[in-house]
Write a protein that holds these residues in place. Structure first.
Motif, PDB file in Angstrom:
ATOM      1  N   SER A 256     -28.804  54.019  46.367  1.00 25.80           N
ATOM      2  CA  SER A 256     -27.394  53.614  46.352  1.00 25.80           C
ATOM      3  C   SER A 256     -26.506  54.534  47.182  1.00 25.80           C
ATOM      4  O   SER A 256     -25.308  54.270  47.339  1.00 25.80           O
ATOM      5  CB  SER A 256     -26.870  53.587  44.915  1.00 25.80           C
ATOM      6  N   ASP A 259     -24.599  52.846  49.964  1.00 24.17           N
ATOM      7  CA  ASP A 259     -23.509  51.995  49.466  1.00 24.17           C
ATOM      8  C   ASP A 259     -22.295  52.832  49.080  1.00 24.17           C
ATOM      9  O   ASP A 259     -21.164  52.423  49.292  1.00 24.17           O
ATOM     10  CB  ASP A 259     -23.990  51.185  48.253  1.00 24.17           C
ATOM     11  N   ARG A 260     -22.563  54.021  48.538  1.00 26.54           N
ATOM     12  CA  ARG A 260     -21.440  54.919  48.192  1.00 26.54           C
ATOM     13  C   ARG A 260     -20.690  55.342  49.445  1.00 26.54           C
ATOM     14  O   ARG A 260     -19.448  55.403  49.452  1.00 26.54           O
ATOM     15  CB  ARG A 260     -21.971  56.145  47.457  1.00 26.54           C
ATOM     16  N   LYS A 262     -20.551  53.670  52.302  1.00 25.07           N
ATOM     17  CA  LYS A 262     -19.833  52.495  52.819  1.00 25.07           C
ATOM     18  C   LYS A 262     -18.547  52.278  52.055  1.00 25.07           C
ATOM     19  O   LYS A 262     -17.505  51.910  52.643  1.00 25.07           O
ATOM     20  CB  LYS A 262     -20.723  51.269  52.732  1.00 25.07           C
TER      21      LYS A 262
END
Length: 267
Positions: A256, A259-260, A262
């Motif tokens: 993840s 995603d963090r 982004k």
């Protein structure tokens, strides 16, 4: 004889090893286990008061010349072994190369440390006892470096300095992409010290599972990195040094993480 005190995955050590490989120089590696804290051993601190790697010792002149700071070492190697050159032909490109070296040193290098410690190194630090954690920080001579590590070990990816680091890399990759739209290499048509300096940082973002954040936006970065990896120096300076222990540490990073990053850029 050239002697290099280095670390297997140290981005600064990789910069120097790339130049050594590109120039075909003979040298001896004295690898420090940075996770164990070998760099804080008093005998090493006498060589490098900053307790960091790399340190180059050149005793070819009959006495030890101790050279510190990776970018300085890279240019020292260019001075003592000017062929094959890693300097651009055009003075303007040479100026651009030096700007890249300066930028990699600050702010890119501290930003890389922030992201690395917040992801790959944080779990092993949190597994230490409170006394061991305190001893770790007590050994560090640089208060700014200590403060950055304290912040990310405490708060991980939620530390405010993490967002700053992600944004700095966003600007770096945007500017690298712009430079690579003009030439195959960062400071002109030929590989130079600028490319050697930037390589370990792009590679580190890949190890941290963060490079995909930028791959779609800046495809020239992936193409440049592929050209870098095709050079024999990459295997000699990076791949051959990457241990099973290193692989395990980086493979434990949460998926993840990208995603963090982004989300930080989208905020």
């Amino acid at each position: 004889m050239l002697i290099l005190y280095d670390g297997t995955t140290s981005v600064c050590a990789i910069k120097v090893r790339l130049v050594l490989a590109e120039k075909g120089l003979s040298w001896e590696s004295r690898t420090l286990d940075l996770r164990k804290g070998d760099q804080f051993d008093p005998s090493y601190v006498k060589l490098n008061p900053g307790a960091v790697v790399p340190t180059l010792i050149d005793n070819s002149g009959g006495h030890d010349e101790i050279i510190l700071e990776s970018s300085v070492i890279m240019q020292y190697l260019e001075d003592i072994a000017p062929q094959p050159t890693l300097l651009p032909d055009r003075p303007a490109d040479g100026a651009r190369m030096r700007i890249w070296l300066k930028r990699i040193d600050d702010p890119v290098h501290p930003s890389t440390g922030i992201l690395t410690h917040a992801t790959a190194f944080r779990p092993s630090f949190l597994a230490k006892t409170p006394a061991e954690q305190e001893a770790h920080f007590h050994k560090m001579p640089d208060p700014a470096r200590r403060a950055r590590q304290e912040a990310v070990y405490r708060d991980g990816l939620d530390a405010p300095i993490v967002a700053d680091a992600v944004r700095r890399f966003d600007r770096l990759f945007a500017d690298m992409d712009a430079a690579l739209s003009q030439n195959d290499w960062l400071a002109g048509p030929a590989y130079s010290l600028a490319d050697a300096a930037a390589t370990p940082y792009a590679n580190r973002l890949r190890d941290l599972k963060l490079l995909p954040v930028w791959s779609d936006r800046y495809p020239r970065i992936a193409d440049w990195l592929a050209r870098i990896e095709a050079r024999p120096s990459f295997k000699a300076a990076v791949t051959d040094y990457f241990t099973d222990k290193d692989a395990a540490q980086f493979s434990a990073i949460e998926d993840s993480t990208a995603d963090r990053a982004k989300a930080i850029l989208a905020a």
